[in-house]
Design an enzyme around this catalytic site. Structure first.
Site, PDB file in Angstrom:
ATOM      1  N   ASP A 147       0.320 -32.905 -30.598  1.00  0.00           N
ATOM      2  CA  ASP A 147       0.045 -31.487 -30.367  1.00  0.00           C
ATOM      3  C   ASP A 147      -0.060 -30.715 -31.684  1.00  0.00           C
ATOM      4  O   ASP A 147       0.479 -31.121 -32.697  1.00  0.00           O
ATOM      5  CB  ASP A 147       1.161 -30.871 -29.520  1.00  0.00           C
ATOM      6  CG  ASP A 147       2.508 -30.986 -30.199  1.00  0.00           C
ATOM      7  OD1 ASP A 147       3.262 -30.005 -30.192  1.00  0.00           O
ATOM      8  OD2 ASP A 147       2.812 -32.070 -30.739  1.00  0.00           O
ATOM      9  N   GLU A 148      -0.718 -29.578 -31.587  1.00  0.00           N
ATOM     10  CA  GLU A 148      -0.748 -28.576 -32.658  1.00  0.00           C
ATOM     11  C   GLU A 148      -0.979 -29.168 -34.042  1.00  0.00           C
ATOM     12  O   GLU A 148      -0.183 -28.951 -34.954  1.00  0.00           O
ATOM     13  CB  GLU A 148       0.582 -27.805 -32.673  1.00  0.00           C
ATOM     14  CG  GLU A 148       0.835 -27.063 -31.369  1.00  0.00           C
ATOM     15  CD  GLU A 148       2.150 -26.288 -31.386  1.00  0.00           C
ATOM     16  OE1 GLU A 148       2.108 -25.109 -30.986  1.00  0.00           O
ATOM     17  OE2 GLU A 148       3.186 -26.851 -31.771  1.00  0.00           O
ATOM     18  N   VAL A 149      -2.064 -29.937 -34.181  1.00  0.00           N
ATOM     19  CA  VAL A 149      -2.363 -30.478 -35.502  1.00  0.00           C
ATOM     20  C   VAL A 149      -3.146 -29.427 -36.285  1.00  0.00           C
ATOM     21  O   VAL A 149      -4.213 -28.997 -35.870  1.00  0.00           O
ATOM     22  CB  VAL A 149      -3.178 -31.776 -35.412  1.00  0.00           C
ATOM     23  CG1 VAL A 149      -3.383 -32.356 -36.803  1.00  0.00           C
ATOM     24  CG2 VAL A 149      -2.464 -32.773 -34.518  1.00  0.00           C
ATOM     25  N   GLU A 201      -3.540 -31.589 -26.038  1.00  0.00           N
ATOM     26  CA  GLU A 201      -4.587 -31.461 -27.071  1.00  0.00           C
ATOM     27  C   GLU A 201      -5.360 -32.765 -27.255  1.00  0.00           C
ATOM     28  O   GLU A 201      -6.551 -32.749 -27.547  1.00  0.00           O
ATOM     29  CB  GLU A 201      -3.997 -31.086 -28.442  1.00  0.00           C
ATOM     30  CG  GLU A 201      -3.563 -29.651 -28.550  1.00  0.00           C
ATOM     31  CD  GLU A 201      -2.102 -29.473 -28.299  1.00  0.00           C
ATOM     32  OE1 GLU A 201      -1.576 -30.104 -27.350  1.00  0.00           O
ATOM     33  OE2 GLU A 201      -1.473 -28.706 -29.050  1.00  0.00           O
TER      34      GLU A 201
END
Lengths: 543, 392
Positions: free
Chosen positions: B241-243, B294
Site C-alpha cells: 500500500d501507499e507506495v 493498491e
C-alpha cells in the site's frame, strides 16, 4: 541547542533583577566557570521563559526559567528534601512531610540504589547536590489549611551546589516547586541522577485551574479519582470540580437524607460514603487541590426523586399526572426546606469556600404542564416566561447557600436567564457557540468567570486534538483590562456519558495537560513544536 | 412464589463431541467453525465437526450460563445451531507505530475469542520501527527497533502468540509490508532501500525498497523464507500500500531502468514489476498472498488465488471497490469502514455495525468471493495505555 550566559555574567545579571537572592548564589558567583564563546547578553536582557530555550521536559512551562550547562549529581541514598532555615514550616507540617516522601519516590522510586551503593569506579566530574531546602515565608505557612482561590502558588527555585533552595510564600507554592524540581532531575545514559544548575521564578497565570469529573453518568471508583488527583498535581491543576450527582445516579451518601443514595445510586456499593468523601478532600488538599462539589439543580435531578418524594415536579398530561417527573419543584415550600437542610450538610462536609449549584439545561416543559406551577406563574406575574421561574428558584438557593457563608459557582444559563446573582458568584461558561461573546457579557456585567466551553475533553476525536485545546486563548474576547481580570481561570471537563474507570485515564491525559499549561503558563507560550517536545517527555514521565 | 422457575436436577456435564480429529493442527481459511448446542433436562451436548467449532460453541455456552439473585448458576433449555457467515473475521494490530508488549497481544487474543474473531492480522513492522527479531537478519531489529533489547518480539514471543492464538482457534497472518512502509528496514539492511536524489547527488534520505537491484530479491527471498517457516498459516500479507513514487523518480539508476524496460513515466509499472516478483517468491515458498487494494488498483498481474484487502474509504466507494475486485475474480476482505483507530465521540459502534459487506452490485458468485473483513487498530495514537478501551 541551549543558549547560555557565561557564569559570572549570568549570576551578576540575576542578582540585579531578583528580589530574593540566596546567599549561596552570591558565593557561587565567585567560582570559575567555563567561559562562553558567544557574545555576552546585556544584564538587562531579561528573557521570559518563552523566549529562552526551555528545558525539554518542563510542563507546564514556568514563567521564568534559566538553566545552565553545569550539571549536579544526586545520590538517592544521600539526597534529601528538607525544611530550610528560616522556614515557617517544619517537621510538624504534615503536608510538606508527605510531599517530601512523595517527590523522593517520584524521582528515585524505580531506582534500586536507594540504600548505600558501591563506591563509584572513579570520582565523577560533577559536584553533588545534597539537598533541596524548602523555605516557606509567610508567617502562617498553611500546612493545616485548605487551599483557596486566593492562595499563593508562587515559588522561586535555585538549583546550585551544594544545596538547592525552594522558596515559596505558602506551602501551595512549595508543592508546585517540588513538582518542577522533580521535572528537572533526569537520568543519564549510565543511570546517574543529574540536574542542571537552574533558576526558576514561577507563579500561575490563572488562579482557578480545574478538571471536572462526572461520577453520576458512570460511577468512578475511589482509586480512579485519586489517580486522577495525582495526574492533576503533575500538571499543576488546583481544582477538582466534582460533578457528583445528576439525572442518572446519586452516589453521594448524605447523612441527613440517606435515602437519596439508597434509592438513587446505581447500586448499594456504587456510592461515596462520608469517609470516601473525606479521603478525596484530604488527598486533594495534600496536593494543593481544592474540591468544589457540584449539586446541580433544578435540572439534572432525576435521581434525586428516587429517594426524596415530593421534590421533583410531577409532569401532567392535561389534568392527569403522567407518572414522570421534571426538574425540582420551585413552588413548594418543602423544596426550600429540603434544600436548606441539604446544603447545610454540604457546606459542612466540603471545606472549600465555593459550592457549584449547577443551574444548566433546565427543561421547562414539565413545569409548563403542571397546574400548580402554572398557577404560581400567574400569581408571581411571570407571564409565560419560565426563565423567571428558574431565576426565582436559583435566587432562593443562592440565598440559602450564602447564609452558610459559601460562595457559589453556577453554569452560564443562570446568568443568561437574568437571575439576580451575588456579586461574587462565579459564572462558568460552557456553551461552545460564540463563547467569547459570553465572556464579554459575563465580565461586562462585573462577574468573575471560569471558561470551559472550548475544553470539553469528553468530545474525543482522531489525532492530536491536544493542539486545539492548547491554542485556546481565554482572554481573546472584546473587553477592557478590568473585564479580563475577571476571568479567573478555566476547567477541562470530562463528562461521563461514555467514560468510566476503564477509559478515564487515557481519555483525559495527556490531553488535559494542554489545558493545564494554557492556564498556568504565560500567554506567549504558544509554540506548538516546543510544546510537542515537552509534552511527549512529560507524558512518558506521567506514565 | 408462583413465577419462580422450577429447578431441575443440577446439570453436571457439558459433553463436547467433535467428529473430525485435529487438535494439534492450525486453523485455516477452510476450517469449519459450525457447532450445535443442545441443552435440555438431563443432558447438555455441544457437537461440532472440528475443534474450532467446539471452541465457538464453548464461548456461546459460557454466555448462556447465568446467575440468579441467590448466586445459583443456571442455564435455560436451549437449542442452538450456529456457523459463521464469513470465514475470515479478523483484527489488525500495528506493533510498529507503537510497540505492544506481549501481554497486550495475548489479552487482545482472549477478547477476540470472546467475540468469535478468528484471524489476528499482525502488522508487525512498518516505517517507524522493526520489532521482529529475524534469525536470518538480526540487524533488522538491532538497528530498526525502538529499543533492540526491550521493544522486540523474540522468536519465543512469536511462538507464544501463535500458540495462544491457535488454542483459541485464531489464525496469525503476519504482514511484512513492502515496498513502501519500510523505512525501519533500512538501517539493518544497507542497500535495500532506494537512495533518494536531489539533482545529481543522493540526499541522504531513503525511499521504498529498491526494485531494480538483484540484491533486493535475494534479501526478500531469504527473509520470506524465514517468515514462511516461522508463521504456519498458509497466507502471508505482503502489504503493497501507499507506495510513494517520488524517491524512485528522483533516482537516476531507476529512471534509467524505467527507460530500459519501456515503462515510460508510469511508475505503477515499476511497482508492479516488484510485486509480481514478490508474489512469485512467496508462492514458490508454498504460501498464499494477501495484498492491500493498491496492488489490484495498479493493475499488477495477480495470481488468481491472491486475496485483495479493501481499505480505502472515500464515502462508500469501498463498495464499488469490492464489486470491482470480486468481478475480476479475486477474493476480497473488507476493512474500509472498520478503521477503529479513527475514534469519534459517542456510540460509534453503531456505524460499524450498520455496515453490510455485500451491499454492492454483483452476481452471487461474486459475493461468494468476499471472505470476510478485518477491524483495524492502526497504532499512530495507540499503545498499551489505551489499546483495550479503544478497541473494545
Amino acid at each position: 541547542s541551549r543558549r547560555t550566559m557565561s557564569r559570572a555574567m549570568g549570576l551578576a545579571g540575576l542578582l540585579l533583577g531578583l528580589v530574593m537572592v540566596p546567599a549561596v548564589l552570591v558565593s557561587t558567583s565567585l567560582r570559575q566557570g567555563a567561559p562562553r564563546s558567544e557574545a555576552e547578553p546585556e544584564p538587562s536582557d531579561w528573557e521570559l521563559a518563552a523566549d529562552a530555550v526551555p528545558e525539554d521536559s518542563l510542563w507546564p512551562l514556568p514563567q521564568w526559567v534559566r538553566t545552565y550547562p553545569r550539571q549536579l549529581q544526586l545520590a538517592p541514598s544521600r539526597f534529601q528534601l528538607v525544611h530550610g532555615a528560616g522556614s515557617s514550616a517544619g517537621p510538624g507540617c504534615g503536608l510538606l512531610q508527605d510531599a517530601f516522601r512523595r517527590y523522593y519516590e517520584y524521582m528515585f522510586g524505580h531506582s534500586r540504589r536507594r540504600t548505600r551503593g558501591r563506591r563509584p569506579l572513579a570520582a565523577r566530574a560533577e559536584p553533588e547536590l545534597f539537598q533541596l531546602q524548602v523555605v516557606i515565608e509567610a508567617g502562617d505557612p498553611g500546612c493545616d489549611r485548605h487551599p483557596q482561590l486566593t492562595s499563593s502558588e508562587a515559588y522561586h527555585l535555585t538549583v546550585t551546589e551544594p544545596v538547592a533552595i525552594l522558596k515559596a510564600y505558602e506551602v501551595w507554592g512549595a508543592l508546585r516547586g517540588l513538582e518542577t524540581f522533580s521535572q528537572l532531575v533526569h537520568e543519564d545514559d549510565y543511570g546517574s541522577f543529574l540536574v542542571n544548575e537552574s533558576e526558576i521564578n514561577d507563579f500561575p497565570r490563572f488562579a482557578h485551574r480545574g478538571v471536572l469529573l462526572d461520577t453520576s453518568r458512570h460511577y468512578l471508583p475511589l482509586k480512579s479519582i485519586l489517580t486522577n488527583l495525582d495526574a492533576m498535581a503533575f500538571n499543576k491543576f488546583n481544582v477538582l470540580h466534582w460533578h457528583i450527582v445528576d439525572d442518572q445516579s446519586f452516589p453521594y451518601q448524605s447523612i441527613y437524607f440517606p435515602e437519596l443514595s439508597d434509592k438513587g445510586a446505581y447500586s448499594s456499593n456504587l456510592i461515596y460514603t462520608p469517609t470516601d468523601v473525606r479521603l478525596v478532600i484530604e488527598y486533594a488538599r495534600l496536593r494543593g487541590i481544592r474540591v468544589i462539589p457540584e449539586f446541580d439543580t433544578p435540572g439534572h435531578t432525576q435521581s434525586w426523586g428516587k429517594g426524596q418524594k415530593d421534590l421533583l415536579t410531577p409532569c401532567y398530561n392535561g389534568r392527569q399526572p403522567t407518572g414522570s417527573f421534571g426538574p425540582v419543584n420551585p413552588v413548594w415550600n418543602t423544596t426550600y426546606d429540603f434544600m436548606t437542610k441539604f446544603f447545610k450538610e454540604i457546606s459542612s462536609v466540603f471545606p472549600d469556600e465555593f459550592i457549584h449549584l449547577g443551574g444548566d439545561e433546565v427543561d421547562f416543559s414539565c413545569w409548563k404542564s403542571n397546574p400548580e406551577v402554572k398557577e404560581f406563574m400567574k400569581k408571581q406575574g411571570f407571564g409565560s416566561d419560565y426563565a423567571k421561574l428558574e431565576s426565582y428558584y436559583v435566587q432562593n438557593i443562592l440565598d440559602i447557600v450564602s447564609s452558610y457563608n459559601k460562595g457559589q459557582m453556577v453554569w452560564q444559563e443562570v446568568f443568561d436567564h437574568k437571575a439576580q446573582l451575588k456579586p461574587d458568584t462565579v459564572v462558568q461558561v460552557w456553551m461552545a457557540n460564540n463563547y467569547a461573546h459570553e465572556l464579554s457579557s459575563v465580565t461586562g456585567a462585573g462577574f468573575t468567570t471560569v471558561l470551559s466551553a472550548p475544553w470539553y475533553l469528553d468530545y474525543i476525536s482522531y489525532g492530536q486534538d491536544w493542539k486545539k485545546y492548547y491554542r485556546v486563548e481565554p482572554l481573546n474576547f472584546p473587553g477592557s483590562e478590568k473585564q479580563k481580570k475577571l476571568v479567573i481561570g478555566g476547567e477541562a471537563c470530562l463528562w461521563g456519558e461514555f467514560v468510566d474507570a476503564t477509559n478515564l485515564t487515557p481519555r483525559l491525559w495527556p490531553r488535559a495537560s494542554a489545558v493545564g499549561e494554557r492556564l498556568w503558563s504565560s500567554s506567549n507560550v504558544t509554540n506548538l513544536q516546543d510544546a510537542y517536545k515537552r509534552l511527549t517527555n512529560h507524558r512518558c514521565r506521567m506514565l | 412464589a408462583e413465577n419462580e422457575p422450577s429447578w431441575e436436577t443440577p446439570c453436571s456435564e457439558l459433553l463436547v463431541y467433535v467428529s473430525t480429529p485435529g487438535c494439534d493442527g492450525f486453523p485455516s481459511l477452510d476450517s469449519k467453525e459450525s457447532y450445535k448446542l443442545s441443552i435440555s433436562k438431563g443432558s447438555m451436548l455441544l457437537s461440532a465437526e472440528t475443534v474450532w467449532g467446539a471452541l465457538r460453541g464453548l464461548e456461546t455456552f459460557s454466555q448462556l450460563v447465568e446467575r440468579d439473585e441467590n448466586g445459583t448458576y443456571y442455564v435455560n433449555e436451549t437449542e442452538i445451531v450456529d456457523f459463521p457467515r464469513f470465514p475470515h473475521r479478523g483484527l489488525l494490530l500495528d506493533t510498529s507505530r507503537h510497540y505492544l508488549p506481549l501481554r497486550a497481544i495475548l489479552e487482545t487474543l482472549d477478547v477476540m475469542a470472546y467475540n468469535k474473531f478468528n484471524v489476528f492480522h499482525w502488522h508487525i513492522v512498518d516505517d517507524p520501527s522493526f520489532p521482529y527479531e529475524s534469525s536470518t537478519f538480526p540487524e533488522l531489529s538491532k538497528q530498526g527497533a525502538f529499543n533492540a533489547m526491550t521493544h522486540v518480539y523474540t522468536a519465543s514471543d512469536v511462538r507464544a502468540v501463535i500458540e495462544h492464538a491457535r488454542l483459541r482457534g485464531i489464525r496469525v497472518i503476519a504482514e511484512f509490508d513492502t515496498p513502501g512502509h519500510t523505512l525501519s528496514w533500512g538501517p539493518g539492511a544497507p542497500g535495500l532501500l532506494t537512495p533518494c536524489y536531489v539533482g545529481r547527488a543522493p540526499s541522504g534520505v531513503y525511499g521504498p525498497i529498491n526494485p531494480i537491484v538483484n540484491s533486493t530479491y535475494q534479501f526478500v527471498t531469504s527473509l520470506f523464507r524465514e517468515v514462511s517457516t516461522v508463521f504456519p498459516d498458509f497466507f502471508l500479507h505482503l502489504g503493497g500500500d501507499e507506495v510513494d513514487f517520488t524517491c524512485w523518480k528522483s533516482n537516476p539508476e531507476i529512471r534509467a531502468f524505467m527507460k530500459e524496460m519501456g515503462f515510460g513515466e508510469d511508475y505503477k509499472k515499476l511497482e508492479s514489476f516488484y510485486i509480481q516478483r514478490l508474489l512469485h517468491i512467496v508462492s514458490s515458498l508454498g504460501k498464499g498472498s494477501i495484498v492491500w487494494q493498491e496492488v489490484f488498483d495498479n493493475n499488477v498481474k495477480l495470481r488468481p488465488d491472491t486475496i485483495v484487502h479493501v481499505w480505502k474509504e472515500n464515502s462508500m466507494q469501498y463498495l464499488d471497490e469490492m464489486a470491482n475486485v470480486t468481478r475480476a475474480g479475486y477474493r476480497a476482505l473488507l476493512s474500509a469502514p472498520w478503521y477503529l483507530n479513527r475514534i469519534s465521540y459517542g456510540q460509534d459502534w453503531i456505524a460499524a455495525y450498520k455496515v453490510e459487506p455485500l451491499n454492492f452490485a454483483g452476481v452471487p458468485e461474486q459475493k461468494a468471493l468476499v471472505m470476510g473483513g478485518e477491524a483495524c487498530m492502526w497504532g499512530e495514537y495507540v499503545d498499551v495505555t489505551n489499546l483495550t478501551p479503544r478497541l473494545w
